[in-house]
Scaffold this motif. Structure first.
Motif, mmCIF file in Angstrom:
data_model
loop_
_atom_site.group_PDB
_atom_site.id
_atom_site.type_symbol
_atom_site.label_atom_id
_atom_site.label_comp_id
_atom_site.label_asym_id
_atom_site.label_seq_id
_atom_site.Cartn_x
_atom_site.Cartn_y
_atom_site.Cartn_z
ATOM 1 N N GLN A 151 -36.474 33.991 -6.406
ATOM 2 C CA GLN A 151 -35.796 33.234 -5.369
ATOM 3 C C GLN A 151 -35.254 34.148 -4.271
ATOM 4 O O GLN A 151 -34.752 35.238 -4.538
ATOM 5 C CB GLN A 151 -34.625 32.459 -5.978
ATOM 6 N N PRO A 152 -35.345 33.721 -3.006
ATOM 7 C CA PRO A 152 -34.708 34.490 -1.927
ATOM 8 C C PRO A 152 -33.200 34.288 -1.962
ATOM 9 O O PRO A 152 -32.693 33.421 -2.694
ATOM 10 C CB PRO A 152 -35.314 33.866 -0.664
ATOM 11 N N LEU A 153 -32.498 35.070 -1.178
ATOM 12 C CA LEU A 153 -31.073 34.833 -0.962
ATOM 13 C C LEU A 153 -30.957 33.610 -0.061
ATOM 14 O O LEU A 153 -31.492 33.597 1.049
ATOM 15 C CB LEU A 153 -30.420 36.051 -0.305
ATOM 16 N N LYS A 154 -30.283 32.579 -0.525
ATOM 17 C CA LYS A 154 -30.229 31.298 0.186
ATOM 18 C C LYS A 154 -28.863 31.142 0.845
ATOM 19 O O LYS A 154 -27.848 31.060 0.146
ATOM 20 C CB LYS A 154 -30.496 30.151 -0.789
ATOM 21 N N ILE A 155 -28.847 31.118 2.176
ATOM 22 C CA ILE A 155 -27.605 31.023 2.934
ATOM 23 C C ILE A 155 -27.611 29.720 3.726
ATOM 24 O O ILE A 155 -28.372 29.569 4.683
ATOM 25 C CB ILE A 155 -27.426 32.223 3.893
ATOM 26 N N GLY A 156 -26.812 28.764 3.302
ATOM 27 C CA GLY A 156 -26.656 27.530 4.056
ATOM 28 C C GLY A 156 -25.713 27.780 5.227
ATOM 29 O O GLY A 156 -24.643 28.383 5.048
ATOM 30 N N VAL A 157 -26.098 27.348 6.424
ATOM 31 C CA VAL A 157 -25.272 27.575 7.610
ATOM 32 C C VAL A 157 -24.993 26.222 8.271
ATOM 33 O O VAL A 157 -25.885 25.583 8.818
ATOM 34 C CB VAL A 157 -25.945 28.553 8.601
ATOM 35 N N GLY A 158 -23.754 25.795 8.191
ATOM 36 C CA GLY A 158 -23.370 24.497 8.747
ATOM 37 C C GLY A 158 -21.908 24.509 9.138
ATOM 38 O O GLY A 158 -21.206 25.506 8.939
ATOM 39 N N ARG A 159 -21.456 23.414 9.663
ATOM 40 C CA ARG A 159 -20.063 23.328 10.112
ATOM 41 C C ARG A 159 -19.228 22.543 9.114
ATOM 42 O O ARG A 159 -19.758 21.760 8.327
ATOM 43 C CB ARG A 159 -20.019 22.703 11.504
ATOM 44 N N GLU A 160 -17.918 22.761 9.183
ATOM 45 C CA GLU A 160 -17.020 22.066 8.263
ATOM 46 C C GLU A 160 -17.162 20.549 8.374
ATOM 47 O O GLU A 160 -16.921 19.830 7.406
ATOM 48 C CB GLU A 160 -15.571 22.489 8.514
ATOM 49 N N ALA A 161 -17.567 20.067 9.531
ATOM 50 C CA ALA A 161 -17.770 18.627 9.706
ATOM 51 C C ALA A 161 -18.865 18.097 8.790
ATOM 52 O O ALA A 161 -18.958 16.884 8.560
ATOM 53 C CB ALA A 161 -18.111 18.312 11.166
ATOM 54 N N SER A 162 -19.689 18.992 8.256
ATOM 55 C CA SER A 162 -20.791 18.575 7.375
ATOM 56 C C SER A 162 -20.423 18.650 5.902
ATOM 57 O O SER A 162 -21.252 18.355 5.044
ATOM 58 C CB SER A 162 -22.017 19.463 7.628
#
Length: 358
Positions: A151-162
């Protein structure tokens, strides 16, 4: 309400909430998250291939961060939909690379190398307290992440509104390793999201995860080689039958004969690698053979064959960065390249054939 209906309704609410953010607020959050990504992860990601996305519908814009990572010898790659309901392929992107509109009109690199990402920046429509993400509903990122090994390093990038309490994860959902928002970097632990208080600690945690996944143990390499052997053996047998049964012109017959010879040669190479490593050699062919022989029609058979060749190429590409043995790595690289060439040749053959049912 069943899980699918609930997700569809929640997705609609979250998208509306995200797109309702004022442009100035969105820009301010993007700048903060970019600095967090670069200063937090750059030390661990130097020299790695980073899969990212072209932003749409109010998503965090990762492009500035990718430019900054490229200054640290990273390579960027954008996702490509190869076929419906199949894993994405990543093609290398750099400023000025030729692109063409793909799904949703987003740019797709043309003619650039296929990369297997060590790291993937993933855009969530929503994310929950355990690090699971809610996507757009197509399942492409989940299928892609599930297909990559290790598995790759998985980085979710989103805002607190999500952020929501739970997405009610299903068996196919894959948790992130980190979630980055305007608040900072959250490590995904067994107990849920943990805000990393010191940004300097992020690279250490990320490097530990990457090191743990980087090299395949010898037993896993043997499993991989036997999996490939079974696929190549099945391919060689299928092509023997196809060459006998299909009405083929001279050029098509010559091409498929070369492909069959490649498959047979690959079997011999894989058996040699397994024997030299002291591993048991599989004599199976898996279920590909029977499935292939059950298909009717020349075009349909060739399309199925090409999907099998593409699967082998993807499997090898995913494993190559994680194989320490130089002999195995070089042999698999040659196999990968021959499959890519054969897929291209069969694609050209299919384009020249009449469409199915015509």
């Amino acid at each position: 309400m069943d899980a699918g209906a609930w997700r569809a309704a929640e997705r609609k609410l979250l998208l509306a909430r995200r797109e309702a953010l004022a442009p100035e607020e969105r820009r301010r959050f993007d700048e903060r998250m970019t600095e967090t990504l670069v200063h937090g992860f750059a030390g661990a990601l130097e020299g790695h291939a980073i899969g990212f996305y072209w932003p749409m519908k109010g998503e965090f814009d990762p492009r500035v961060a990718v430019h900054r990572f490229r200054e640290r010898h990273c390579r960027g790659a954008l996702p490509v939909v190869v076929r419906k309901a199949e894993p994405l392929e990543f093609r290398e992107w750099w400023p000025g690379v030729e692109t063409a509109p793909g799904v949703f009109g987003l740019p797709v690199p043309q003619g650039s190398p296929v990369l297997v990402p060590d790291v993937v920046l993933v855009p969530p429509v929503g994310f929950d307290s355990m690090g699971y993400r809610l996507g757009y509903g197509g399942g492409y990122f989940d299928r892609t992440l599930a297909a990559l090994s290790p598995q790759p390093l998985k980085i979710g990038v989103g805002r607190e509104a999500s952020r929501i309490h739970t997405i009610h994860p299903q068996p196919h959902d894959i948790p992130m390793d980190f979630i980055v928002t305007e608040r900072g970097v959250h490590e995904v632990t067994l107990a849920g999201l943990r805000l990393v208080e010191r940004l300097a600690d992020v690279a250490r945690i990320a490097a530990r995860i990457l090191d743990r996944r980087r090299k395949l143990p010898a037993n896993d390499v043997a499993v991989l080689l036997n999996t490939l052997l079974e696929a190549e053996r099945a391919g060689a047998k299928v092509l023997n039958v196809y060459l006998e049964q299909l009405p083929l012109g001279t050029e098509a017959r010559a091409l498929l004969t070369c492909v069959q010879q490649d498959e047979s040669r690959n079997c011999a190479v894989l058996m040699g690698l397994l024997r030299r490593s002291g591993a048991e050699v599989s004599g199976a062919t898996g279920d590909f053979l029977q499935k292939a022989l059950a298909i009717e029609g020349a075009r349909e058979r060739l399309e199925f064959l090409n999907r099998g060749q593409s699967w082998v190429a993807r499997r090898i590409a995913a494993a190559l960065p994680h194989i320490a043995n130089g002999e195995v790595r070089e042999a698999l690289k040659r196999m990968h390249d021959s499959h890519i060439a054969n897929v291209a040749g069969c694609d050209a053959l299919l384009e020249a054939m009449a469409p199915a049912g015509s």
